[in-house]
Design a protein around this motif. Structure first.
Motif, mmCIF file in Angstrom:
data_model
loop_
_atom_site.group_PDB
_atom_site.id
_atom_site.type_symbol
_atom_site.label_atom_id
_atom_site.label_comp_id
_atom_site.label_asym_id
_atom_site.label_seq_id
_atom_site.Cartn_x
_atom_site.Cartn_y
_atom_site.Cartn_z
ATOM 1 N N MET A 1 53.039 23.023 6.161
ATOM 2 C CA MET A 1 54.373 22.747 5.638
ATOM 3 C C MET A 1 54.298 22.288 4.185
ATOM 4 O O MET A 1 53.322 21.685 3.757
ATOM 5 C CB MET A 1 55.055 21.647 6.461
ATOM 6 C CG MET A 1 55.397 22.013 7.881
ATOM 7 S SD MET A 1 56.336 20.687 8.675
ATOM 8 C CE MET A 1 56.279 21.231 10.373
ATOM 9 N N LYS A 2 55.350 22.555 3.434
ATOM 10 C CA LYS A 2 55.453 22.062 2.062
ATOM 11 C C LYS A 2 55.835 20.591 2.091
ATOM 12 O O LYS A 2 56.939 20.238 2.458
ATOM 13 C CB LYS A 2 56.494 22.875 1.290
ATOM 14 C CG LYS A 2 56.115 24.335 1.083
ATOM 15 C CD LYS A 2 57.227 25.066 0.346
ATOM 16 C CE LYS A 2 56.881 26.539 0.186
ATOM 17 N NZ LYS A 2 57.979 27.289 -0.461
ATOM 18 N N ARG A 3 54.909 19.725 1.719
ATOM 19 C CA ARG A 3 55.117 18.296 1.859
ATOM 20 C C ARG A 3 55.886 17.694 0.693
ATOM 21 O O ARG A 3 56.182 16.514 0.701
ATOM 22 C CB ARG A 3 53.769 17.606 2.004
ATOM 23 C CG ARG A 3 53.019 18.039 3.254
ATOM 24 C CD ARG A 3 53.660 17.486 4.506
ATOM 25 N NE ARG A 3 53.067 18.055 5.708
ATOM 26 C CZ ARG A 3 53.236 17.544 6.920
ATOM 27 N NH1 ARG A 3 53.986 16.466 7.077
ATOM 28 N NH2 ARG A 3 52.702 18.100 7.973
ATOM 29 N N SER A 4 56.193 18.474 -0.324
ATOM 30 C CA SER A 4 56.956 17.925 -1.434
ATOM 31 C C SER A 4 58.439 17.826 -1.118
ATOM 32 O O SER A 4 59.204 17.246 -1.879
ATOM 33 C CB SER A 4 56.758 18.782 -2.689
ATOM 34 O OG SER A 4 57.039 20.132 -2.415
ATOM 35 N N THR A 5 58.845 18.396 0.014
ATOM 36 C CA THR A 5 60.224 18.291 0.491
ATOM 37 C C THR A 5 60.221 17.630 1.862
ATOM 38 O O THR A 5 59.460 18.021 2.743
ATOM 39 C CB THR A 5 60.884 19.682 0.590
ATOM 40 O OG1 THR A 5 60.944 20.270 -0.701
ATOM 41 C CG2 THR A 5 62.294 19.575 1.148
ATOM 42 N N MET A 151 68.484 22.936 10.221
ATOM 43 C CA MET A 151 67.209 23.590 10.494
ATOM 44 C C MET A 151 67.085 24.954 9.833
ATOM 45 O O MET A 151 65.973 25.413 9.537
ATOM 46 C CB MET A 151 66.990 23.710 12.003
ATOM 47 C CG MET A 151 66.565 22.402 12.656
ATOM 48 S SD MET A 151 64.976 21.818 12.004
ATOM 49 C CE MET A 151 64.785 20.296 12.944
ATOM 50 N N GLY A 152 68.213 25.622 9.567
ATOM 51 C CA GLY A 152 68.149 26.889 8.841
ATOM 52 C C GLY A 152 67.510 26.711 7.479
ATOM 53 O O GLY A 152 66.682 27.522 7.043
ATOM 54 N N PHE A 153 67.885 25.611 6.815
ATOM 55 C CA PHE A 153 67.266 25.309 5.522
ATOM 56 C C PHE A 153 65.819 24.860 5.705
ATOM 57 O O PHE A 153 64.920 25.308 4.979
ATOM 58 C CB PHE A 153 68.056 24.219 4.799
ATOM 59 C CG PHE A 153 67.365 23.695 3.576
ATOM 60 C CD1 PHE A 153 67.414 24.396 2.381
ATOM 61 C CD2 PHE A 153 66.628 22.510 3.626
ATOM 62 C CE1 PHE A 153 66.746 23.927 1.255
ATOM 63 C CE2 PHE A 153 65.961 22.038 2.509
ATOM 64 C CZ PHE A 153 66.015 22.751 1.315
ATOM 65 N N ALA A 154 65.568 23.960 6.663
ATOM 66 C CA ALA A 154 64.208 23.442 6.874
ATOM 67 C C ALA A 154 63.230 24.569 7.183
ATOM 68 O O ALA A 154 62.090 24.573 6.700
ATOM 69 C CB ALA A 154 64.215 22.410 8.001
ATOM 70 N N GLU A 155 63.674 25.537 7.982
ATOM 71 C CA GLU A 155 62.818 26.680 8.302
ATOM 72 C C GLU A 155 62.597 27.547 7.069
ATOM 73 O O GLU A 155 61.495 28.053 6.843
ATOM 74 C CB GLU A 155 63.452 27.511 9.417
ATOM 75 C CG GLU A 155 63.571 26.788 10.750
ATOM 76 C CD GLU A 155 62.374 27.017 11.652
ATOM 77 O OE1 GLU A 155 62.469 27.859 12.556
ATOM 78 O OE2 GLU A 155 61.344 26.350 11.436
ATOM 79 N N ALA A 156 63.648 27.708 6.253
ATOM 80 C CA ALA A 156 63.544 28.575 5.076
ATOM 81 C C ALA A 156 62.548 28.039 4.059
ATOM 82 O O ALA A 156 61.837 28.807 3.414
ATOM 83 C CB ALA A 156 64.917 28.752 4.432
ATOM 84 N N PRO A 185 61.351 25.979 19.553
ATOM 85 C CA PRO A 185 59.992 25.407 19.488
ATOM 86 C C PRO A 185 59.503 25.159 18.064
ATOM 87 O O PRO A 185 58.895 24.125 17.786
ATOM 88 C CB PRO A 185 59.144 26.462 20.210
ATOM 89 C CG PRO A 185 60.092 27.093 21.186
ATOM 90 C CD PRO A 185 61.416 27.133 20.483
ATOM 91 N N SER A 186 59.748 26.091 17.153
ATOM 92 C CA SER A 186 59.282 25.891 15.779
ATOM 93 C C SER A 186 60.028 24.748 15.104
ATOM 94 O O SER A 186 59.452 24.002 14.305
ATOM 95 C CB SER A 186 59.450 27.172 14.961
ATOM 96 O OG SER A 186 60.828 27.509 14.809
ATOM 97 N N GLU A 187 61.312 24.583 15.438
ATOM 98 C CA GLU A 187 62.098 23.487 14.881
ATOM 99 C C GLU A 187 61.632 22.146 15.442
ATOM 100 O O GLU A 187 61.546 21.147 14.724
ATOM 101 C CB GLU A 187 63.580 23.711 15.160
ATOM 102 C CG GLU A 187 64.158 24.906 14.421
ATOM 103 C CD GLU A 187 65.534 25.318 14.929
ATOM 104 O OE1 GLU A 187 66.187 26.129 14.252
ATOM 105 O OE2 GLU A 187 65.947 24.831 16.001
#
Length: 492
Positions: A1-5, A151-156, A185-187
């Motif tokens: 995951m991108k940890r800067s966000t 979650m749409g944004f978090a996944e993107a 599951p991914s969320e």
């Protein structure tokens, strides 16, 4: 995951997302990091004017202050300002682009997501961390398709998520477990842990529930935040109907009639916090009580709210208030109501038509498609004295008439242009202005309270109160959260 966000989502509206993002921003800034707030999509009638001349939600403007930054349109690239139960004005990266029904906006979301990702990337290019606030709940099944807010944004962008719930409302374990169960599951995998907000009492009594929750979900409880009595933060949208003032110190009685489409009610925060002011918000079906001062607030649909005001019988009660010597202020949409006529030839805020104003001041207003968005500062001329004033303008109307010839305020905008705004009636009973934040500057607040009848009013600095609230939040978070776990989530 991108940890800067890092994204904060809530189990419900008003779970504490805005407060937690604000606290995280200040806590990270204290640790020497460059941080910016972000909210992909916001739905609110409380908005702020940014340094780049756009419009965003006030919660993100407050979070920018927590980061020591000026608010910028990239911090809230999509803002929806409802004007009915099924439609809203859509603002993209600070500028109004269209009025859309909910079904039309749903089809527009892929375009909105492009703006969201562009703004997010620009912030990533400038700051070490972007702390993101979700909207409502990620478990709203009917809103998951084309979601850009949770979650749409978090996944993107592939970022970790913290889930916050309000224990003061009850059902906190059901909220957290139920929300997690409704995610894919991914969320679920990207939820790094929980924060329980607004806890009262002995923390040891909650421990068995925390143990059960962590065992059931496999997710840690990162923090239990206490209920902070008397905490002041700007409200994102919900109007605070009550005040925690000391009744013995209430001197000036202020009444605000609340129409259905009230906007920017944070204008009244300095009055709610002032120790010598009793402020009451009058709802539908209620009579306007005796008061020293009535304030007509801003409105997203002025003509419709003016019609609704008359249906409540409030017009005659306002006239009676004036006959008995009371004072009246109209701010923005409330200011437009004070004139002789309001014309909406393009149907910008409802059906294309003209509305008869309250006729208390000699001017007319015509609504135009181009919004006026300005941050301003200057002087308020009142009772033969000048007081410093500052604030912002967000309105579509242009007002003209003989009563506006002299002006109540002399203002300078960010481009250096100087002009006058507003009016004080000849009999000194009525004030009208487009200036939001009219009461924010301590000098202007004192001058206006004295004009309304409060002698020797105490000074109140709303900006200092806001900073104090941010500091209290950050202190509470720093004491409650496992900093090692937080640093792990952030990838530090």
């Amino acid at each position: 995951m991108k940890r800067s966000t890092l994204m904060v989502q809530g189990t419900t509206s008003d779970a504490g997302k805005s407060a937690l993002v604000t606290a995280l921003c200040r806590l990270l800034v204290r640790r020497g990091l460059k941080v910016a707030p972000f909210k992909p999509q916001n739905m609110a009638l409380n908005s702020a004017v940014t340094i780049d001349g756009g419009e965003i939600g006030r919660a993100q403007a407050a979070q920018a202050k927590a980061c020591g930054l000026e608010p910028h349109t990239d911090m809230n690239p999509v803002l929806l300002k409802p004007n009915s139960d099924t439609g809203a004005q859509v603002i993209i990266q600070g500028q109004a682009v269209a009025q859309m029904k909910a079904t039309v906006y749903h089809d527009f979301k892929p375009e909105a997501m492009k703006a969201v990702l562009e703004s997010h990337q620009r912030l990533l290019d400038q700051y070490e961390y972007v702390i993101v606030e979700g909207a409502g709940s990620p478990a709203e099944i009917n809103l998951r398709d084309r979601d850009i807010a949770n979650m749409g944004f978090a996944e993107a962008v592939d970022c970790p998520v913290i889930l916050v719930a309000d224990i003061d409302r009850g059902g906190v374990f059901a909220h957290l477990v139920g929300t997690l169960e409704l995610l894919s599951p991914s969320e679920q995998d990207r939820v790094e842990g929980f924060v329980i907000n607004r806890f009262r009492g002995d923390l040891s009594l909650l421990q068995s529930g925390i143990d059960w929750l962590e065992q059931r979900t496999g997710k840690p409880v990162l923090a239990v935040l206490p209920y902070l009595h008397g905490l002041y933060l700007e409200a994102e949208d919900a109007l605070a109907w009550s005040s925690e003032l000391d009744a013995e110190k209430q001197v000036l009685k202020v009444v605000v009639p609340v129409p259905p489409r009230i906007s920017n009610h944070t204008d009244f925060d300095p009055l709610r916090l002032h120790p010598q002011v009793e402020i009451s918000f009058v709802r539908a079906g209620q009579a306007i009580p005796a008061a020293d001062l009535i304030i007509l607030p801003g409105s997203k649909s002025v003509g419709l709210d003016l019609t609704w005001l008359r249906e409540q019988g409030w017009e005659s009660e306002i006239q009676r208030h004036l006959r008995y010597g009371g004072k009246l202020i109209g701010i923005c949409g409330g200011f437009q109501m004070l004139g002789r006529q309001l014309d909406d030839p393009q149907g910008l805020e409802g059906p294309a038509q003209s509305y008869q104003g309250l006729g208390l001041l000699e001017f007319e207003t015509e609504l135009e498609a181009q919004k006026q968005l300005h941050r301003v500062e200057g002087e308020l001329q009142l009772n033969g004295q000048c007081y410093r004033a500052s604030g912002y303008e967000i309105h579509a109307g242009v007002s003209q008439g003989p009563d506006l010839s002299e002006g109540l305020l002399t203002l300078k905008d960010a481009e250096g242009a100087t002009r006058t705004d507003g009016v004080c009636s000849v009999d000194n009973q009525i004030i009208g202005t487009y200036l939001h934040g009219l009461f924010d500057h301590p000098a202007a607040l004192q001058g206006l309270l004295e004009w309304a009848g409060l002698k020797k009013s105490k000074a109140l600095d709303i900006a200092a109160e806001q900073q104090q609230g941010i500091e209290r939040l950050a202190d509470a978070l720093e004491q409650a959260i496992d900093l090692a776990q937080l640093e792990k989530i952030l990838g530090r």
